[in-house]
Design an enzyme around this catalytic site. Sequence first.
Site, PDB file in Angstrom:
ATOM      1  N   GLN A  17      -2.700  44.104 -10.542  1.00 20.66           N
ATOM      2  CA  GLN A  17      -3.605  44.011  -9.511  1.00 20.66           C
ATOM      3  C   GLN A  17      -3.694  43.183  -8.547  1.00 20.66           C
ATOM      4  O   GLN A  17      -4.537  43.380  -7.475  1.00 20.66           O
ATOM      5  CB  GLN A  17      -5.064  44.016 -10.448  1.00 20.66           C
ATOM      6  CG  GLN A  17      -5.303  42.433 -10.738  1.00 20.66           C
ATOM      7  CD  GLN A  17      -6.266  42.398 -11.928  1.00 20.66           C
ATOM      8  OE1 GLN A  17      -6.293  42.699 -13.033  1.00 20.66           O
ATOM      9  NE2 GLN A  17      -7.473  41.855 -11.236  1.00 20.66           N
ATOM     10  N   CYS A  23      -9.552  44.908 -12.343  1.00 27.68           N
ATOM     11  CA  CYS A  23      -8.808  45.042 -13.654  1.00 27.68           C
ATOM     12  C   CYS A  23      -9.464  46.330 -14.385  1.00 27.68           C
ATOM     13  O   CYS A  23      -8.702  46.671 -15.384  1.00 27.68           O
ATOM     14  CB  CYS A  23      -9.291  43.644 -14.349  1.00 27.68           C
ATOM     15  SG  CYS A  23     -11.127  43.109 -14.459  1.00 27.68           S
ATOM     16  N   HIS A 315     -13.095  39.841 -17.409  1.00 28.15           N
ATOM     17  CA  HIS A 315     -11.881  40.538 -17.085  1.00 28.15           C
ATOM     18  C   HIS A 315     -11.576  41.609 -18.213  1.00 28.15           C
ATOM     19  O   HIS A 315     -12.425  41.587 -19.409  1.00 28.15           O
ATOM     20  CB  HIS A 315     -10.641  39.614 -17.399  1.00 28.15           C
ATOM     21  CG  HIS A 315      -9.294  40.111 -17.019  1.00 28.15           C
ATOM     22  ND1 HIS A 315      -9.122  40.836 -15.621  1.00 28.15           N
ATOM     23  CD2 HIS A 315      -8.057  39.993 -17.516  1.00 28.15           C
ATOM     24  CE1 HIS A 315      -7.614  40.931 -15.403  1.00 28.15           C
ATOM     25  NE2 HIS A 315      -7.066  40.571 -16.676  1.00 28.15           N
ATOM     26  N   ASN A 336      -1.801  43.040 -19.948  1.00 28.16           N
ATOM     27  CA  ASN A 336      -2.627  42.446 -18.727  1.00 28.16           C
ATOM     28  C   ASN A 336      -2.100  43.436 -17.501  1.00 28.16           C
ATOM     29  O   ASN A 336      -1.203  44.124 -17.552  1.00 28.16           O
ATOM     30  CB  ASN A 336      -2.441  41.012 -18.619  1.00 28.16           C
ATOM     31  CG  ASN A 336      -3.525  40.522 -17.972  1.00 28.16           C
ATOM     32  OD1 ASN A 336      -4.217  40.898 -17.186  1.00 28.16           O
ATOM     33  ND2 ASN A 336      -3.825  39.199 -18.174  1.00 28.16           N
TER      34      ASN A 336
END
Length: 403
Positions: A17, A23, A315, A336
């Site tokens: 990102q 996110c 997040h 992630n």
Amino acid sequence: MDNSFSIHLDAWSVTHQKQSGRCWLFAALNLFRVAAMEKMNLKQFEFSQAHIHFWDKFERSNHFLESMMEMADRSVDDRTVHFMLNDPIGDGGQWNMAMNLIRKHGLVPQSAYPESHSSSSTRYMNATLKELLRTTAGELRSRIEAGMSEADVRTHKESRMADVWRILCIHLGTPPETFDWQWRDKDKKFHRKGNMTPQQFAAEYVAEDWENYVCLVHDPRNAFYQTYTVDRLQNVSGGPPVVYLNIPVQEMKAIAQRLLEAGTPVWMGCDVGKQMDGKRGLWDAELFEAQALYGVKYGMDKASRLRLGQTMMTHAMLFTGVDVVDGQPRRWRVENSWGEDRVIKGYFTMNDNWFDEYMFEIAAPSSQLTEQMLAGLHTEPVVLPAWDPMGSLAHEWHGERIV
């Protein structure tokens, strides 16, 4: 620290990102791309995060201005008005907000709407939009206060939305109404679908029944098996609201574990920066022994940390694995969206004790809910204030600033 897992789903590269707070969109599209890659027989594929990001900015600008008109009779010092003016166009968002965008605007492959400088680094685009939206809020309030007709006020709002559109197209590019889709799969076989709309592409390649997904949160401040919403937490004006069902953390774990064991990754939201070693990609509730170091006791539990501003959702990521011993999880594998230069090609490890303290939300199919949870879904949602930490993921982004 051990990075092995009894359930390990991912065999693909992580996404990035970059300097943005997208996110929640990355995590949702990372979930959806798994089945899309399987259907198209591709080793690697990404939906365009920039495309859905464009529409979030546009829709959220409209929602903000609609809210400013609805609250024009309140002082700018009113806490809700002030809160919204403070962050009129943040990058963050929630699962339901992503689904609102997909429902209305569809999806496209990244090749049809690639990343740009402004999609990967949103600070200056956001600053421009914030100034325009705050200016417009003042103009709309002045017109309403002067007694202008609703038609005249709305005409001015729409002219300013045309300005928003122009700015977004300059920064991100004009989103395609149609695009040509063809690809060569990992077995070197060529495929052609021809001309498609974003809505057709989403219907063809998103296999998850996302309309039947439910947002489950663990908020120990409030009653369990009760639904909650957050005032003004929305991007698509008039769209379905963000609704959470509050459940105990052990039940949230059980659902996440069952989904992973069935081969389905899990979208989740957490307080990413707490007790984290970003370089090694490890979360553990007792990773840094600050209280022992300083000889002090903090004394807050999870509920107190939420009430007193010490924790919040910051997040969103994706669970892609879990290590289960005697039926119980002891660590979780996390995909992630911070690129491959961290840890094991961008995948992190979350020890189970961290889940208890800093995990807040997952999205799950309603078929995974117990009878008690299903009954709770029918309760009237309690409205939390706009600034409540259950809405924090949708506001100013925090992840990269922390780590």
